[in-house]
Design an enzyme around this catalytic site. Structure first.
Site, PDB file in Angstrom:
ATOM      1  N   ARG A 127     108.286  -4.561 -29.423  1.00 56.14           N
ATOM      2  CA  ARG A 127     109.567  -4.897 -30.055  1.00 56.14           C
ATOM      3  C   ARG A 127     109.740  -4.232 -31.411  1.00 56.14           C
ATOM      4  O   ARG A 127     110.862  -4.047 -31.868  1.00 56.14           O
ATOM      5  CB  ARG A 127     109.747  -6.409 -30.103  1.00 56.14           C
ATOM      6  CG  ARG A 127     109.964  -6.992 -28.699  1.00 56.14           C
ATOM      7  CD  ARG A 127     110.228  -8.471 -28.718  1.00 56.14           C
ATOM      8  NE  ARG A 127     109.171  -9.224 -29.346  1.00 56.14           N
ATOM      9  CZ  ARG A 127     108.183  -9.841 -28.700  1.00 56.14           C
ATOM     10  NH1 ARG A 127     108.124  -9.785 -27.388  1.00 56.14           N
ATOM     11  NH2 ARG A 127     107.268 -10.509 -29.353  1.00 56.14           N
ATOM     12  N   GLU A 142      93.448 -15.810 -32.255  1.00 56.35           N
ATOM     13  CA  GLU A 142      92.998 -17.199 -32.219  1.00 56.35           C
ATOM     14  C   GLU A 142      91.739 -17.341 -31.366  1.00 56.35           C
ATOM     15  O   GLU A 142      90.806 -18.037 -31.728  1.00 56.35           O
ATOM     16  CB  GLU A 142      94.124 -18.083 -31.672  1.00 56.35           C
ATOM     17  CG  GLU A 142      93.819 -19.556 -31.768  1.00 56.35           C
ATOM     18  CD  GLU A 142      94.988 -20.417 -31.322  1.00 56.35           C
ATOM     19  OE1 GLU A 142      94.767 -21.627 -31.194  1.00 56.35           O
ATOM     20  OE2 GLU A 142      96.088 -19.889 -31.104  1.00 56.35           O
TER      21      GLU A 142
END
Length: 172
Positions: free
Chosen positions: A58, A95
């Site tokens: 994007r 994460e």
């Protein structure tokens, strides 16, 4: 123009508990897309930017029209194996695990003034890795600009050494 009203929010996507910010509704609206490009270009026009850098995918949609509008080049940041010439890499923490980004070794010249553009600031890891790649090549990151910032994830804290701007803010 209220850009936030042009962004579709989809709850529980891609998994339960996530509130996904879908920019495809903004991108398909020619007037809104043009406004977005103009706003980002206006933020950068007095910074003497030499090149725009955008992480896939994007960041390409946000960065390339701004680069065109400013009359500067665009450099893509890609996942491994996507760039055909010699690259350098930067590994960063996720994460759960790590990820890797690459840039062509000859994409940024030492001393070039670089702006990073992307659609969304969440935790800041991808954009920090992008900035580190630019700096490894001797570029100077003069601005990092986003369409959306998820304030509750505090990604701006990770980017505290940089000038950061976002057009739309979400608090939760």
């Amino acid at each position: 123009m209220d850009l936030k009203s042009k962004i579709r929010v989809i709850e529980d996507f891609p998994k339960k508990g996530i509130s996904f910010k879908d920019i495809t509704t903004l991108l398909k609206d020619g007037e809104a897309y043009k406004y977005l490009v103009r706003e980002l270009s206006d933020q950068l026009k007095n910074l003497n930017v030499d090149v725009i850098v955008g992480p896939e995918a994007r960041g390409f949609l946000i960065g390339t029209p701004v680069a065109y509008d400013l009359g500067v080049g665009f450099v893509p940041i890609r996942k491994p194996g996507k760039l055909p010439a010699e690259t350098i890499s930067y590994e960063y923490e996720l994460e759960y695990g790590t990820d890797l980004l690459q840039i062509h070794k000859d994409a940024i010249r030492p001393g070039q003034r670089v702006a990073i553009l992307d659609d969304l600031l969440a935790t800041g890891g991808t954009v920090l890795a992008t900035a580190k790649l630019i700096e490894q090549l001797g570029g100077q990151v003069v601005s990092i600009n986003f369409l959306i910032e998820l304030n509750f994830l505090q990604g701006r804290d990770v980017l505290q050494d940089y000038e950061v701007h976002s057009l739309v803010q979400y608090e939760d």
